[in-house]
Scaffold this active site. Structure first.
Site, PDB file in Angstrom:
ATOM      1  N   HIS A  60      -9.467  -3.418  -1.137  1.00  0.00           N
ATOM      2  CA  HIS A  60      -8.259  -3.701  -0.452  1.00  0.00           C
ATOM      3  C   HIS A  60      -7.481  -2.690  -0.031  1.00  0.00           C
ATOM      4  O   HIS A  60      -6.794  -1.806  -0.266  1.00  0.00           O
ATOM      5  CB  HIS A  60      -7.157  -4.648  -1.159  1.00  0.00           C
ATOM      6  CG  HIS A  60      -6.230  -5.423  -0.333  1.00  0.00           C
ATOM      7  ND1 HIS A  60      -5.784  -6.467  -0.733  1.00  0.00           N
ATOM      8  CD2 HIS A  60      -5.398  -4.958   0.854  1.00  0.00           C
ATOM      9  CE1 HIS A  60      -4.648  -6.813   0.181  1.00  0.00           C
ATOM     10  NE2 HIS A  60      -4.788  -5.774   1.008  1.00  0.00           N
ATOM     11  N   PHE A  63      -7.050   0.825   6.310  1.00  0.00           N
ATOM     12  CA  PHE A  63      -7.191   2.180   7.114  1.00  0.00           C
ATOM     13  C   PHE A  63      -6.685   2.121   8.397  1.00  0.00           C
ATOM     14  O   PHE A  63      -6.953   3.437   9.027  1.00  0.00           O
ATOM     15  CB  PHE A  63      -8.858   2.571   7.036  1.00  0.00           C
ATOM     16  CG  PHE A  63      -9.026   3.138   5.572  1.00  0.00           C
ATOM     17  CD1 PHE A  63      -8.000   3.354   4.705  1.00  0.00           C
ATOM     18  CD2 PHE A  63     -10.301   3.481   5.303  1.00  0.00           C
ATOM     19  CE1 PHE A  63      -8.331   3.965   3.126  1.00  0.00           C
ATOM     20  CE2 PHE A  63     -10.674   4.048   3.985  1.00  0.00           C
ATOM     21  CZ  PHE A  63      -9.759   4.094   3.013  1.00  0.00           C
ATOM     22  N   ARG A  64      -6.162   1.316   9.045  1.00  0.00           N
ATOM     23  CA  ARG A  64      -5.336   1.392  10.160  1.00  0.00           C
ATOM     24  C   ARG A  64      -5.999   1.720  11.638  1.00  0.00           C
ATOM     25  O   ARG A  64      -5.398   1.914  12.507  1.00  0.00           O
ATOM     26  CB  ARG A  64      -4.156   2.304  10.191  1.00  0.00           C
ATOM     27  CG  ARG A  64      -3.153   2.239   9.014  1.00  0.00           C
ATOM     28  CD  ARG A  64      -2.577   0.801   8.894  1.00  0.00           C
ATOM     29  NE  ARG A  64      -1.581   0.716   8.022  1.00  0.00           N
ATOM     30  CZ  ARG A  64      -1.075  -0.382   7.453  1.00  0.00           C
ATOM     31  NH1 ARG A  64      -1.670  -1.350   7.965  1.00  0.00           N
ATOM     32  NH2 ARG A  64       0.092  -0.545   6.639  1.00  0.00           N
ATOM     33  N   HIS A 180      -3.684 -13.613   0.912  1.00  0.00           N
ATOM     34  CA  HIS A 180      -2.329 -13.229   0.418  1.00  0.00           C
ATOM     35  C   HIS A 180      -1.305 -14.303   0.392  1.00  0.00           C
ATOM     36  O   HIS A 180      -1.060 -14.992   1.337  1.00  0.00           O
ATOM     37  CB  HIS A 180      -1.896 -12.422   1.703  1.00  0.00           C
ATOM     38  CG  HIS A 180      -0.280 -11.729   1.564  1.00  0.00           C
ATOM     39  ND1 HIS A 180      -0.122 -10.263   1.904  1.00  0.00           N
ATOM     40  CD2 HIS A 180       0.506 -12.289   1.257  1.00  0.00           C
ATOM     41  CE1 HIS A 180       1.199 -10.171   1.717  1.00  0.00           C
ATOM     42  NE2 HIS A 180       1.776 -11.456   1.429  1.00  0.00           N
ATOM     43  N   HIS A 234      -3.643  -8.813  -4.278  1.00  0.00           N
ATOM     44  CA  HIS A 234      -2.493  -8.378  -4.734  1.00  0.00           C
ATOM     45  C   HIS A 234      -1.340  -9.407  -5.884  1.00  0.00           C
ATOM     46  O   HIS A 234      -0.308  -9.742  -5.405  1.00  0.00           O
ATOM     47  CB  HIS A 234      -1.556  -7.788  -3.970  1.00  0.00           C
ATOM     48  CG  HIS A 234      -1.517  -8.246  -2.641  1.00  0.00           C
ATOM     49  ND1 HIS A 234      -0.959  -9.577  -2.301  1.00  0.00           N
ATOM     50  CD2 HIS A 234      -1.792  -7.918  -1.490  1.00  0.00           C
ATOM     51  CE1 HIS A 234      -1.043  -9.783  -1.137  1.00  0.00           C
ATOM     52  NE2 HIS A 234      -1.355  -8.798  -0.304  1.00  0.00           N
ATOM     53  N   ASP A 313      -4.262  -2.111  -2.244  1.00  0.00           N
ATOM     54  CA  ASP A 313      -3.594  -2.675  -1.213  1.00  0.00           C
ATOM     55  C   ASP A 313      -3.011  -1.312  -0.281  1.00  0.00           C
ATOM     56  O   ASP A 313      -1.973  -1.223   0.218  1.00  0.00           O
ATOM     57  CB  ASP A 313      -2.604  -3.616  -1.527  1.00  0.00           C
ATOM     58  CG  ASP A 313      -1.906  -4.286  -0.269  1.00  0.00           C
ATOM     59  OD1 ASP A 313      -2.344  -4.089   1.207  1.00  0.00           O
ATOM     60  OD2 ASP A 313      -1.028  -4.788  -0.355  1.00  0.00           O
ATOM     61  N   HIS A 317       2.419   3.767   5.619  1.00  0.00           N
ATOM     62  CA  HIS A 317       3.139   3.847   6.929  1.00  0.00           C
ATOM     63  C   HIS A 317       3.761   5.211   6.772  1.00  0.00           C
ATOM     64  O   HIS A 317       3.799   5.828   5.959  1.00  0.00           O
ATOM     65  CB  HIS A 317       4.200   2.783   6.860  1.00  0.00           C
ATOM     66  CG  HIS A 317       3.816   1.420   6.972  1.00  0.00           C
ATOM     67  ND1 HIS A 317       3.542   0.704   7.881  1.00  0.00           N
ATOM     68  CD2 HIS A 317       3.767   0.414   5.837  1.00  0.00           C
ATOM     69  CE1 HIS A 317       3.074  -0.376   7.599  1.00  0.00           C
ATOM     70  NE2 HIS A 317       2.896  -0.748   6.309  1.00  0.00           N
TER      71      HIS A 317
HETATM   72  N1  LIG Z   1       1.044  -5.110   1.316  1.00  0.00           N
HETATM   73  C1  LIG Z   1       1.910  -4.754   2.365  1.00  0.00           C
HETATM   74  O1  LIG Z   1       3.267  -4.703   2.512  1.00  0.00           O
HETATM   75  N2  LIG Z   1       1.744  -4.594   3.724  1.00  0.00           N
HETATM   76  C2  LIG Z   1       0.339  -4.565   4.103  1.00  0.00           C
HETATM   77  C3  LIG Z   1      -0.079  -5.860   4.593  1.00  0.00           C
HETATM   78  C4  LIG Z   1      -0.286  -6.827   3.082  1.00  0.00           C
HETATM   79  O2  LIG Z   1      -1.243  -6.550   2.441  1.00  0.00           O
HETATM   80  O3  LIG Z   1       0.350  -7.781   3.124  1.00  0.00           O
HETATM   81  C5  LIG Z   1       0.234  -3.732   5.388  1.00  0.00           C
HETATM   82  O4  LIG Z   1      -0.826  -3.785   6.096  1.00  0.00           O
HETATM   83  O5  LIG Z   1       0.839  -2.855   5.612  1.00  0.00           O
HETATM   84 ZN   LIG Z   2      -1.169  -8.713   1.802  1.00  0.00          ZN
HETATM   85 ZN   LIG Z   3      -2.953  -5.862   1.972  1.00  0.00          ZN
END
Ligand SMILES: NC(=O)N[C@@H](CC(=O)O)C(=O)O
Ligand SMILES: [Zn+2]
Ligand SMILES: [Zn+2]
Length: 470
Positions: A60, A63-64, A180, A234, A313, A317
């Site tokens: 999970h 990598f954006r 999720h 998660h 996860d 950011h």
């Molecule tokens: N976990 C998060 O709070 N953010 C994740 C998305 C996700 O897994 O819900 C994201 O891509 O920023």
């Molecule tokens: Zn999630």
């Molecule tokens: Zn996620």
């Protein structure tokens, strides 16, 4: 001549740590023994005082790339993985564009193939695109999802009706649905109720334990109704652990394999609502930080087999985006590089056994996502030489400066961790002496179970045309 000869190490074998030597050839573990006395090898690693373990598999990560490369890209994300002892990742679909059709999948695949230093799978996104899921499956996505039952980064959440349709289609394909689980209706109601709440804990209150519990409950009902294979992302609450434990118990009682697996993140294991004040929006993620009862339940669940695996996860950011009011900052924390080091520190602190730690970071994720069929997830002859070499005495505090994610910060600042001395992927050293040693693009795409060759593809299309013309 072996490619790599690892000597003076210890491995976990037959329920104990044992002295061992490992010979790697053509990217695979060729031999495991005690005293090979090899005289020539391309490379000798003297691992005195260190353990050799299977490298981690993180099912999970975000990598954006494409679209949010200020936060991360396939090169920086995969370097961060390698430096933390992870040699395989599965990327999530909430990129820009989201990975919801052939075009966006191929775009991401090309970028990952050019840049990733670790092996990778790519998940297919689930929005209103039910008719695209078959094509994504044939293109080789690892699994579907994370399917967002509630709002999170990327806004890909779907309603109950679409959720059921999607699970039915995924069942038809024989694929895996990753979920999720949070209840969007409850979240929206609480958002209204709490609109004047300016506390740090706001985010935990607006997505309370019941919000996860309610969604897990309805997802479990659908999984059972449709008999679809699923995976919970998660999980974070006492309540969810209880429900999963019950379902698994019932399956076992009836001599059935449970239809689903589940993961927990290091941030839900090692951070709590007590950290809100210190972390502020840097502790904001979905699902949110929880209280001590949930943490105890997660640790117990991880130890007793209720929870199958740990996944990061990894959701980077920028610091500038997180340094905002809790309501406006985006949700998510980076974590791919600190997953294995935190878990190794937890072993040192007797929070879980080394054997269980290995299971939940390599073998179990490999099995649940079909990567074992591709040679992943076990330190055994014939498997890929995806390994980490660690000295368990090297406990050190996590510092953001040492990490490789573009995020540039970590919610685990100052916490104890054991970082790897080496990370190997298919017998290539990716990480040693605190340096990345690998070319961008050396990572392989790990095809999912639905991947078809071009010929099969065309044949399949002809058949469906024939079927259509009947
Ligand atoms: N976990 C998060 O709070 N953010 C994740 C998305 C996700 O897994 O819900 C994201 O891509 O920023
Ligand atoms: Zn999630
Ligand atoms: Zn996620």
């Amino acid at each position: 001549m072996p490619d790599i000869y690892i000597k003076n190490t210890k491995i976990y074998y037959n329920n104990s740590l044992q002295p061992a030597e490992i010979i790697i050839e053509n990217g695979k573990i060729k031999k495991i023994g005690k005293d090979f006395r090899i005289s020539s090898s391309d490379m000798v690693i003297d691992a005195r005082g260190a353990l050799t373990l299977p490298a981690g598999i993180d099912v999970h990560v975000h990598f954006r790339e494409p679209g949010m490369t200020l936060k991360e890209n396939w090169y920086t994300g995969s370097c961060s993985a390698a430096a933390g002892g992870i040699a395989t990742v599965i990327d999530q679909p909430n990129t820009v564009p989201p990975t919801t059709d052939r075009r966006s999948f191929e775009q991401k695949l090309k970028l990952a193939r050019n840049k990733s230093i670790v092996d990778f799978g790519i998940n297919g996104g689930v929005t209103g695109n039910i008719e695209k899921l078959k094509e994504l499956w044939r293109l080789g996505v690892t699994a579907f999802g994370e399917i967002f039952m509630a709002e999170s980064t990327g806004g890909l959440n779907i309603n109950d009706e679409t959720f059921e349709e999607a699970l039915a289609e995924i069942k038809k394909l024989g694929a895996l649905a990753t979920i999720h689980a949070e209840d969007e209706k409850m979240r929206l109601e609480l958002e209204q109720l709490l609109k004047d709440d300016v506390s740090y804990e706001y985010h935990s209150k607006v997505r309370p334990n019941a919000c996860e519990a309610s969604a897990v409950q309805s997802a479990l009902e659908l999984i059972s109704k449709l008999q679809v294979r699923a995976h919970f992302c998660h999980l974070s609450t006492l309540e969810a652990v209880g429900m999963v434990r019950k379902e698994k118990y019932l399956a076992k009682r009836d001599d059935k394999k449970p239809l689903f697996t589940c993961e927990v993140t290091p941030h839900h294991l090692f951070l709590s609502t007590k950290d809100w004040e210190r972390l502020r929006a840097f502790g904001k993620m979905n699902p949110p930080l929880r209280g001590s009862h949930s943490i105890k339940a997660l640790v117990n669940g991880l130890n007793d087999g209720t929870i199958d695996m740990v996944a990061s996860d990894h959701a980077p950011h920028l610091e500038s985006e997180k340094d905002l009011d809790i309501r406006f900052a985006p949700s998510g924390v980076p974590g791919v590089e600190t997953l294995m080091p935190l878990m190794l520190a937890a072993v040192k602190k007797n929070i879980l056994l080394l054997s269980r730690m290995i299971m939940v970071t390599s073998r179990n994720p490999a099995k649940a996502f079909g990567l074992d069929l591709l040679g992943k997830g076990k330190l055994e002859v014939g498997f890929d030489a995806d390994l980490m070499i660690v000295n368990p005495r090297n406990l050190q505090p996590i510092r953001a400066e040492m990490l490789h994610s573009k995020a540039g910060w970590t919610p685990f600042e100052g916490m104890d961790a054991v970082f790897p001395q080496y990370t190997l992927s298919r017998g290539e050293v990716l990480w040693t002496e605190e340096c990345i040693n690998a070319k961008p693009g050396r990572g392989n795409f790990l095809e999912g179970g639905g991947k078809k060759s071009k010929e099969e593809y065309e044949e399949d299309d002809e058949n469906s045309e024939e079927a259509g013309s009947d």
